[in-house]
Scaffold this motif. Structure first.
Motif, PDB file in Angstrom:
ATOM      1  N   LEU A   1      46.771  39.273  41.966  1.00  0.00           N
ATOM      2  CA  LEU A   1      47.188  40.673  41.988  1.00  0.00           C
ATOM      3  C   LEU A   1      45.992  41.622  42.065  1.00  0.00           C
ATOM      4  O   LEU A   1      45.980  42.550  42.877  1.00  0.00           O
ATOM      5  CB  LEU A   1      48.017  40.988  40.731  1.00  0.00           C
ATOM      6  N   VAL A   2      44.984  41.393  41.218  1.00  0.00           N
ATOM      7  CA  VAL A   2      43.863  42.334  41.119  1.00  0.00           C
ATOM      8  C   VAL A   2      42.891  42.178  42.285  1.00  0.00           C
ATOM      9  O   VAL A   2      42.482  43.162  42.904  1.00  0.00           O
ATOM     10  CB  VAL A   2      43.124  42.152  39.778  1.00  0.00           C
ATOM     11  N   TYR A   3      42.525  40.920  42.599  1.00  0.00           N
ATOM     12  CA  TYR A   3      41.499  40.700  43.609  1.00  0.00           C
ATOM     13  C   TYR A   3      42.057  40.291  44.965  1.00  0.00           C
ATOM     14  O   TYR A   3      41.369  40.391  45.979  1.00  0.00           O
ATOM     15  CB  TYR A   3      40.502  39.644  43.109  1.00  0.00           C
ATOM     16  N   GLY A   4      43.314  39.836  44.986  1.00  0.00           N
ATOM     17  CA  GLY A   4      43.936  39.490  46.265  1.00  0.00           C
ATOM     18  C   GLY A   4      44.671  40.656  46.887  1.00  0.00           C
ATOM     19  O   GLY A   4      44.515  40.953  48.067  1.00  0.00           O
ATOM     20  N   LEU A   5      45.473  41.364  46.063  1.00  0.00           N
ATOM     21  CA  LEU A   5      46.274  42.472  46.571  1.00  0.00           C
ATOM     22  C   LEU A   5      45.685  43.836  46.233  1.00  0.00           C
ATOM     23  O   LEU A   5      46.188  44.855  46.695  1.00  0.00           O
ATOM     24  CB  LEU A   5      47.708  42.387  46.010  1.00  0.00           C
ATOM     25  N   GLY A   6      44.634  43.864  45.414  1.00  0.00           N
ATOM     26  CA  GLY A   6      44.012  45.131  45.069  1.00  0.00           C
ATOM     27  C   GLY A   6      44.856  46.012  44.169  1.00  0.00           C
ATOM     28  O   GLY A   6      44.797  47.243  44.247  1.00  0.00           O
ATOM     29  N   VAL A   7      45.640  45.415  43.283  1.00  0.00           N
ATOM     30  CA  VAL A   7      46.514  46.165  42.385  1.00  0.00           C
ATOM     31  C   VAL A   7      45.677  46.925  41.364  1.00  0.00           C
ATOM     32  O   VAL A   7      44.721  46.394  40.803  1.00  0.00           O
ATOM     33  CB  VAL A   7      47.486  45.195  41.675  1.00  0.00           C
ATOM     34  N   GLY A   8      46.034  48.195  41.089  1.00  0.00           N
ATOM     35  CA  GLY A   8      45.339  49.007  40.105  1.00  0.00           C
ATOM     36  C   GLY A   8      45.852  48.757  38.702  1.00  0.00           C
ATOM     37  O   GLY A   8      46.843  48.044  38.490  1.00  0.00           O
TER      38      GLY A   8
END
Length: 404
Positions: free
Chosen positions: A51-58
């Protein structure tokens, strides 16, 4: 493992067996939870990194997803608990929950990179957890003498956490060998979840004393909240829960504040799981002797210390080890201990419903806490957010000392 002993009824234990021997039902449910957590933690371990590093979720979106992951179980815990009491068949209700969670593992690859679809899959998976948790815990209490509940829940949670320890290792190995093949992780996770359902259906029997059917009415379940002891426990557990940062945030906080590479994220839950597994049984025995609520509050004090460490400027593997170990101690002091504390406050005919009330209040509160933390971190940063939550958690712990 324990499968040969699990088949026999707890009522048929030899008279000479140790007074506080862990019942076969508890061991059987421990095996089911071990395999299920291997399956679940394979997904949980890779989800923050994805989520954080694959999709760039904040942080705000991560807080919403973490809140959904925690809170989606809440209302269905009540439904699962009430139906288990109403039908007198806690095992059958638990099977529905385990089966639903197993089916969702095949839906993750279909969800792809869509946050909405991922949220729906997570919600369905956690709904399955919500349905099964209260009936499963009720089976543990019905199979165990009152003075051994802390130990029984400790043994069960230790086996459960052994699966949580193995899951990330399997996921990390698959992603290393297959170079980022997430569908392979989800496929193996599904197979393990199906095995757990089969073990529960075939090898675990309902405790001998369980009534086959009960005329439990909804208003009788709601009346439980008028019991001062149970009401106070529910309110205090919820108050503490809303001050609890979600696991995803804690792992991301450890990774970023300690300066570890993003690739280390899937391995961070291992330290938490190792501490939880090693301490769940001895802390459960301590809770039986020293007082279950005291141990429950003590676990939150340890978690508070972890938040303080994350709030100050510190880095390195040692900081990560201290925080993750404290996180495992927190779970060992709270997860099964809360259920052991609440069980004697509820009559056997409403055991699953009563436990579901406590679990639901705690889950909803933790979901709200994850969302609030995400909003706070998005508006400031991770370290100030941890500092604020440490302060409010301290206030809640002090308020919790009034519960008898």
């Amino acid at each position: 493992m324990y499968l040969s002993s699990v088949r026999s009824s707890d009522a048929a234990r030899p008279a000479g067996r140790a007074k506080h021997a862990v019942p076969a039902t508890v061991l059987g449910l421990g095996v089911v939870s071990l395999i299920t957590d291997m399956s679940a933690e394979m997904v949980t371990a890779v989800l923050p990194m994805y989520l954080v590093y694959g999709l760039g979720v904040g942080y705000l979106q991560l807080g919403a997803i973490d809140g959904l992951y925690t809170g989606a179980t809440a209302l269905l815990r009540l439904a699962g608990g009430w139906f288990a009491d109403r039908l007198g068949r806690p095992k059958a209700v638990a099977l529905v929950g385990y089966g639903l969670s197993a089916a969702t593992k095949l839906a993750f690859p279909v969800a792809g990179s869509s946050l909405g679809a991922i949220g729906l899959v997570i919600g369905a998976d956690r709904a399955g957890k919500g349905i099964r948790t209260a009936p499963r815990d009720a089976m543990i209490t019905l199979a165990t003498p009152a003075d051994g509940l802390g130990r029984a829940f400790g043994v069960h949670r230790a086996m459960d956490t052994a699966g949580a320890l193995l899951g990330p290792i399997i996921a990390f190995g698959l992603l290393t060998v297959l170079v980022g093949d997430y569908p392979a992780v989800f496929g193996v996770s599904f197979c393990l979840a199906v095995i757990a359902v089969i073990v529960l259906a075939v090898f675990v029997r309902t405790p001998a004393g369980t009534v086959e059917r009960s005329r439990v009415r909804l208003r009788e379940g709601l009346a439980l909240l008028r019991r001062p002891g149970l009401r106070g426990t529910c309110l205090a557990a919820a108050s503490l829960g809303v001050c609890t940062v979600g696991d995803m945030f804690l792992f991301v906080g450890v990774q970023q504040s300690s300066g570890l590479p993003p690739a280390a994220l899937p391995l961070l839950p291992l330290a938490t799981a190792l501490a939880f597994m090693a301490l769940a049984s001895p802390i459960g025995r301590l809770a039986d002797r020293a007082g279950r609520w005291k141990v429950f509050l003590g676990g939150h004090v340890v978690l508070l210390a972890a938040y303080v460490v994350l709030a100050v400027s510190a880095s390195g593997w040692l900081v990560a080890a201290v925080v993750l170990t404290a996180h495992g101690v927190f779970y060992a002091c709270t997860d099964g201990v809360l259920m052991a504390h609440a069980s004697p406050l509820v009559p056997e005919s409403l055991r699953a419903t009563g436990l579901a009330f406590v679990q639901t209040g705690q889950s909803l509160a933790r979901a709200a806490g994850a969302v609030l933390f995400g909003a706070l971190a998005a508006g400031t940063a991770l370290r100030p957010a941890f500092a604020v939550f440490a302060v409010v958690l301290l206030v809640s712990v002090l308020a919790g000392t009034r519960v008898k």
